[in-house]
Scaffold this motif. Structure first.
Motif, mmCIF file in Angstrom:
data_model
loop_
_atom_site.group_PDB
_atom_site.id
_atom_site.type_symbol
_atom_site.label_atom_id
_atom_site.label_comp_id
_atom_site.label_asym_id
_atom_site.label_seq_id
_atom_site.Cartn_x
_atom_site.Cartn_y
_atom_site.Cartn_z
ATOM 1 N N ASN A 55 0.824 -1.214 0.000
ATOM 2 C CA ASN A 55 0.000 0.000 0.000
ATOM 3 C C ASN A 55 0.854 1.259 0.000
ATOM 4 N N GLY A 56 1.962 1.195 0.761
ATOM 5 C CA GLY A 56 2.883 2.330 0.778
ATOM 6 C C GLY A 56 3.521 2.568 -0.577
ATOM 7 N N LEU A 57 3.870 1.488 -1.270
ATOM 8 C CA LEU A 57 4.458 1.606 -2.612
ATOM 9 C C LEU A 57 3.455 2.189 -3.607
ATOM 10 N N ILE A 58 2.212 1.730 -3.532
ATOM 11 C CA ILE A 58 1.162 2.248 -4.425
ATOM 12 C C ILE A 58 1.024 3.751 -4.263
ATOM 13 N N SER A 59 0.930 4.191 -3.008
ATOM 14 C CA SER A 59 0.751 5.618 -2.729
ATOM 15 C C SER A 59 1.985 6.420 -3.145
ATOM 16 N N MET A 60 3.179 5.888 -2.806
ATOM 17 C CA MET A 60 4.415 6.607 -3.135
ATOM 18 C C MET A 60 4.570 6.801 -4.635
ATOM 19 N N VAL A 72 2.228 -2.409 -9.032
ATOM 20 C CA VAL A 72 2.233 -2.953 -7.670
ATOM 21 C C VAL A 72 0.820 -3.398 -7.283
ATOM 22 N N PHE A 73 -0.151 -2.569 -7.613
ATOM 23 C CA PHE A 73 -1.551 -2.861 -7.283
ATOM 24 C C PHE A 73 -2.026 -4.138 -7.979
ATOM 25 N N ALA A 133 -7.776 -0.800 2.085
ATOM 26 C CA ALA A 133 -6.638 0.136 2.183
ATOM 27 C C ALA A 133 -5.881 0.209 0.860
ATOM 28 N N SER A 134 -5.794 -0.922 0.145
ATOM 29 C CA SER A 134 -5.103 -0.946 -1.148
ATOM 30 C C SER A 134 -5.837 -0.074 -2.151
#
Length: 609
Positions: A173-178, A191-192, A201-202
């Motif tokens: 989730n952090g990678l998706i947002s970043m 990533v998703f 959250a994803s």
């Protein structure tokens, strides 16, 4: 607060670490527990320092890794002023910091918005050979996200893979947002798509990633897909992003649905969600609803006040916006640069020149907010809208040179065009082209200024320059929502399935308008054509087509809501005022600058926009 993490509990020393004597060991344990209990009750950094001293005096800090980690964690996660600088001194006093301690510092720095420091601590962690765990990376990725640093984010991603945490949901989730917020849309999606089990959250991370870079339409597409997949189950961060997308696209229907879901499923909305609702309703033309949400809020911050003041500004309620600003000051809420932009815009849209000057001077005098190009742009817009062009130009010339950007000159050029001051407009045009030579909207505005003055050779020159640079203008359009579906119309639109009915309705509207004394303003047609052609051009303006469609497809007496991408011309303004009276309809139009509420033959802007 002290965590009860099994990892932290594992740091407790064994009996052999302390002593072989059970009586002494029990005494040690009792003292340690007493200090840990005191640690939990600390309410200020002053109290904390006294308890910290007690740990040191009793040798608990040096002999018990658990105690040292507990002291560090309490300070780093306290939120106290100067808490992180004191936590750093504690950290330096730990002889052999473990993964938990490094994670504590990284998390503390991120929560304190010291993102570079968080990355620095991680670099130190790697150099010291301390192995990270899955709790290390979500906060590091958050730091990269907030710094919009895709390069460091990619390096962190490499470490994630190296240590085998690429399947951890929080890390994913952090990678998706970043990646999303750093503009790496393809990597975010990759990533998703690779996730085996996508959580709420994803989905929220994907929605927030699109919203973070202003991809509002994509954000709503993803949110609707999420609703189908999860049944509208989203984290509050995803809801906030979706509400922001609704605010920026005018998707009132979806915004209302989200609000309804929140009321049915969440007992107490947090301040971020409530602020987003205020912003959404204000920007979607429902000012009364925005104010109702605002008044029910138990606590408000500067962002909340900025949202409600912006809403009031968009609706031309400048005096009420100033009253709200005074209320904010009385409640002790600190003004920031966003609030001042909102207040100055409110004054600008309502013609409150004296009041706007006073607010700007107060901001300079207090010195808490350094004026930016945006603030100066608001002041220039305020003066320009009021026709004070010489003063507006003087304001620009007195600005710091580095703040004389394209936004400021564009605002001044727009005012010169409205007041048909070609000489000052030429100055603005020259400076604007220097700063932004590939913006087709700027060339179009310059061309229109010359067309109003019937300077056709200059019009041809500007249009030729546009063509040589390969610049294409975005056509003006109007969007109207009917029965949950949006319909988009351009000028002279002939592509809608109901085209014949729409133009019959337009003919009927024109016929009715003649009896109300309506006469088309031919000066709004900026083409070198005869009067008959100008009349035909005016009849097909996108706003008029949208109104005709809405009258055909909505119930009598219902509100018509239209969104435009350009500033409304004076002819459409007069036309819509009279239509609102003839057909007894409220017509809400949001143009590029503000809302207009037409009702009974008048407009909320009082003909000042």
């Amino acid at each position: 607060m002290i965590t009860s993490s099994p990892h932290l509990q594992s740091l407790l020393p064994s009996r052999d670490d302390v002593t072989h004597n059970p009586e002494v060991n029990n005494n040690f344990r009792a003292k340690e527990q007493e200090c840990l209990n005191l640690l939990k009750r600390c309410n200020s950094i002053e109290e904390f320092k006294q308890v910290h001293a007690k740990f040191i005096k009793l040798s608990l800090f040096s002999s018990s890794p658990f105690s040292a980690s507990s002291v560090l964690s309490t300070c780093a996660h306290s939120g106290w002023e100067n808490g992180m600088s004191y936590a750093a001194s504690i950290f330096r006093g730990i002889d052999d910091p473990c993964t938990f301690d490094y994670n504590t510092m990284i998390r503390g720095y991120v929560n304190a918005t010291s993102f570079e420091e968080a990355l620095r601590v991680y670099g130190e962690m790697v150099e010291e050979g301390v192995e990270p765990d899955n709790f290390t990376y979500p906060f590091l990725l958050k730091a990269c996200t907030r710094l919009k640093s895709g390069r460091e984010g990619k390096q962190i991603h490499g470490h994630v893979c190296k240590y085998g945490f690429e399947a951890d949901v929080l890390v994913q989730n952090g990678l998706i947002s970043m990646y999303g917020r750093c503009g790496e849309r393809a990597l975010s999606s990759a990533v998703f798509e690779r996730m085996e089990a996508k959580t709420a959250a994803s989905w929220s991370s994907m929605v927030s990633a699109r919203a973070g870079v202003g991809m509002w339409s994509d954000c709503l597409v993803l949110f609707r897909e999420m609703c189908r997949e999860t049944g509208l189950k989203a984290e509050e961060s995803g809801m906030v992003s979706a509400l922001s997308a609704c605010a920026n696209t005018g998707a009132l229907g979806l915004g209302r649905s989200i609000h309804g879901y929140l009321l049915r499923n969440i007992n107490e909305l947090n301040i971020a969600v409530q602020t987003s609702l205020v912003d959404m309703y204000g920007k979607c033309g429902c000012l009364d609803k925005a104010l109702r949400v605002f008044k029910k809020m138990e606590s408000r911050n500067s962002l909340t006040y900025s949202a409600v003041i912006s809403g009031l500004a968009l609706h031309g309620e400048g005096e009420e916006a100033l009253r709200m600003f005074s209320e904010m000051v009385e409640e002790g809420v600190e003004s920031d640069h966003v609030v001042y932009v909102s207040v100055l815009n409110a004054c600008s849209h309502s013609g409150l020149v004296k009041e706007g000057r006073r607010v700007f001077e107060e901001m300079l005098r207090e010195g808490k907010v350094e004026p930016t190009a945006e603030h100066y742009g608001c002041l220039v817009g305020l003066l320009g809208r009021a026709g004070l062009l010489e003063e507006a130009l003087e304001t620009i010339q007195n600005m710091p040179v580095e703040q004389q950007n394209d936004v400021v000159w564009r605002s001044f050029l727009s005012s010169c065009r409205v007041y048909r001051n070609v000489e000052l407009g030429k100055i603005a045009a020259r400076e604007l082209i220097k700063l932004s030579s590939y913006n087709p909207g700027d060339y179009l505005m310059i061309s229109n200024m010359y067309a109003q003055a019937q300077m056709w050779e200059d019009v041809a020159r500007v249009r030729t320059e546009m063509a040589n640079k390969g610049l294409k203008q975005t056509p003006g359009f109007s969007i109207v929502e009917v029965k949950g579906k949006t319909h988009r119309f351009v000028s002279q639109d002939r592509f809608h399935p109901q085209c014949k009915e729409i133009y019959k309705m337009l003919h009927q509207m024109e016929w009715q308008l003649k009896f109300e004394g309506y006469s088309p303003d031919l000066t709004q047609v900026l083409l070198n054509v005869d009067e008959e052609e100008k009349r035909e051009r005016l009849k097909g303006h996108s706003q008029k087509v949208a109104i005709a469609f809405a009258l055909l497809n909505t119930a009598p007496g219902s509100i018509i809501r239209i969104a435009r991408n350009l500033r409304m011309c004076s002819d459409c303004h007069t036309y819509t005022k009279k239509i609102s009276m003839i057909y007894e309809r409220e017509i809400v139009v949001r143009d590029r600058n503000r809302f207009h509420l037409f009702k009974g033959g008048t407009c909320s802007c009082k003909d000042y926009w």
